[in-house]
Design a protein around this motif. Structure first.
Motif, PDB file in Angstrom:
ATOM      1  N   GLU A  41       0.823  -1.216   0.000  1.00 45.97           N
ATOM      2  CA  GLU A  41       0.000   0.000   0.000  1.00 45.97           C
ATOM      3  C   GLU A  41       0.857   1.266   0.000  1.00 45.97           C
ATOM      4  O   GLU A  41       0.492   2.274  -0.615  1.00 45.97           O
ATOM      5  N   LEU A  42       1.999   1.208   0.684  1.00 46.00           N
ATOM      6  CA  LEU A  42       2.877   2.380   0.708  1.00 46.00           C
ATOM      7  C   LEU A  42       3.468   2.640  -0.673  1.00 46.00           C
ATOM      8  O   LEU A  42       3.532   3.797  -1.123  1.00 46.00           O
ATOM      9  N   ILE A  43       3.900   1.594  -1.361  1.00 49.66           N
ATOM     10  CA  ILE A  43       4.426   1.752  -2.718  1.00 49.66           C
ATOM     11  C   ILE A  43       3.349   2.300  -3.651  1.00 49.66           C
ATOM     12  O   ILE A  43       3.609   3.178  -4.486  1.00 49.66           O
ATOM     13  N   GLU A  44       2.124   1.793  -3.521  1.00 45.04           N
ATOM     14  CA  GLU A  44       1.013   2.279  -4.355  1.00 45.04           C
ATOM     15  C   GLU A  44       0.785   3.771  -4.102  1.00 45.04           C
ATOM     16  O   GLU A  44       0.546   4.546  -5.044  1.00 45.04           O
ATOM     17  N   ALA A  45       0.870   4.195  -2.831  1.00 41.34           N
ATOM     18  CA  ALA A  45       0.671   5.608  -2.488  1.00 41.34           C
ATOM     19  C   ALA A  45       1.815   6.466  -3.031  1.00 41.34           C
ATOM     20  O   ALA A  45       1.597   7.577  -3.539  1.00 41.34           O
ATOM     21  N   ILE A  46       3.038   5.958  -2.932  1.00 43.95           N
ATOM     22  CA  ILE A  46       4.198   6.683  -3.452  1.00 43.95           C
ATOM     23  C   ILE A  46       4.101   6.833  -4.965  1.00 43.95           C
ATOM     24  O   ILE A  46       4.343   7.912  -5.523  1.00 43.95           O
ATOM     25  N   ALA A  47       3.751   5.744  -5.640  1.00 35.39           N
ATOM     26  CA  ALA A  47       3.611   5.784  -7.097  1.00 35.39           C
ATOM     27  C   ALA A  47       2.527   6.789  -7.508  1.00 35.39           C
ATOM     28  O   ALA A  47       2.706   7.537  -8.482  1.00 35.39           O
ATOM     29  N   LYS A  48       1.432   6.809  -6.789  1.00 30.28           N
ATOM     30  CA  LYS A  48       0.347   7.752  -7.095  1.00 30.28           C
ATOM     31  C   LYS A  48       0.830   9.183  -6.953  1.00 30.28           C
ATOM     32  O   LYS A  48       0.527  10.044  -7.788  1.00 30.28           O
TER      33      LYS A  48
END
Length: 245
Positions: A52-59
């Motif tokens: 979830e953190l990677i998804e948030a960073i990518a966003k």
């Protein structure tokens, strides 16, 4: 014929540029989704704190994530060989790894902990590990740490985190050495095991990136600061670990 050649060249250029744009729009990330609560599969879906953190960073970077599943021991070699752009799998930032890859700013602090059976009375502190059978996951710091600091330990090296815990539960291993967050979460759900209060080390987790990708590392660091500032990070910590950090 000249006109046809010009049109073909233009079409090829547009196609190539669109592919470059598409590549820039994607963040290729690899993980070993077997290490709850950082990365795991639930109801057929990859999830966890790192995911979830990677998804948030990518966003925050304006990118989409393309995930690759791989065994932990293959993460750093796969990153170096450019199979993907980022390795995100509860990876400790160590001097040894810094020789071959770069890391983002640390995004969580943990450490190596000892898990034993709940009724175990022979292992009360780290020094008691010597002479015991200890399960560890291949490719993790647990292996090298025990080699360097507890030479009398008989290491039982396994491929997956679950196997490591299982060996303790069935009595084939006297203890398991792994990251404290994962050990505590597992022990909370299994009354037959416990985690010793005293940790072996204090470690920082980071996302691994190739050394020649300084621009990507900087962009990820900036995005990490954004998700910290807007409350996303704190919400994920609370969701997966139960308290702010």
């Amino acid at each position: 014929m000249k006109l046809r050649h010009i049109l073909f060249t233009l079409a090829l250029a547009v196609t190539c540029s669109s592919k470059v744009f598409a590549a820039d729009d994607v963040l290729r990330v690899a993980t070993d989704a077997t290490f709850k609560p950082f990365e795991y599969v639930e109801n057929g879906k990859r999830t966890g704190f790192d995911v979830e953190l990677i998804e948030a960073i990518a966003k925050a970077m304006g990118r989409k994530v393309e995930w690759t599943d791989i065994d932990f021991k293959g993460l750093i070699p796969g990153l170096i060989s450019k199979r993907f752009d980022v390795a995100a799998s509860a990876i400790y930032i160590t001097d040894e790894r810094l020789k071959v890859v770069a890391f983002t700013h640390p995004y969580y602090t943990g450490g190596l902990a000892i898990m034993v059976k709940a009724d175990n009375t022979s292992i009360k502190e780290p020094a008691d590990l010597n002479g015991k059978k200890v399960s560890v996951q291949v490719g993790t710091k647990s292996v090298s740490f025990l080699k360097d600091n507890y030479p009398k330990v008989e290491r039982l090296e396994v491929e997956k985190n679950q196997e490591m815990f299982n060996l303790v539960e069935i009595g084939r291993a006297d203890a398991a050495v792994t990251g404290k967050p994962a050990a505590v979460l597992y022990a909370n759900a299994r009354p037959g095991v416990k985690v010793l209060e005293k940790t072996l080390t204090v470690e920082r987790y980071g996302f691994a990136v190739r050394k020649d990708e300084a621009a990507l590392t900087n962009a990820m660091n900036q995005a990490l600061e954004k998700v910290r500032a807007d409350g996303t990070y704190a919400a994920l910590v609370s969701k997966y670990f139960g308290s702010g950090k």
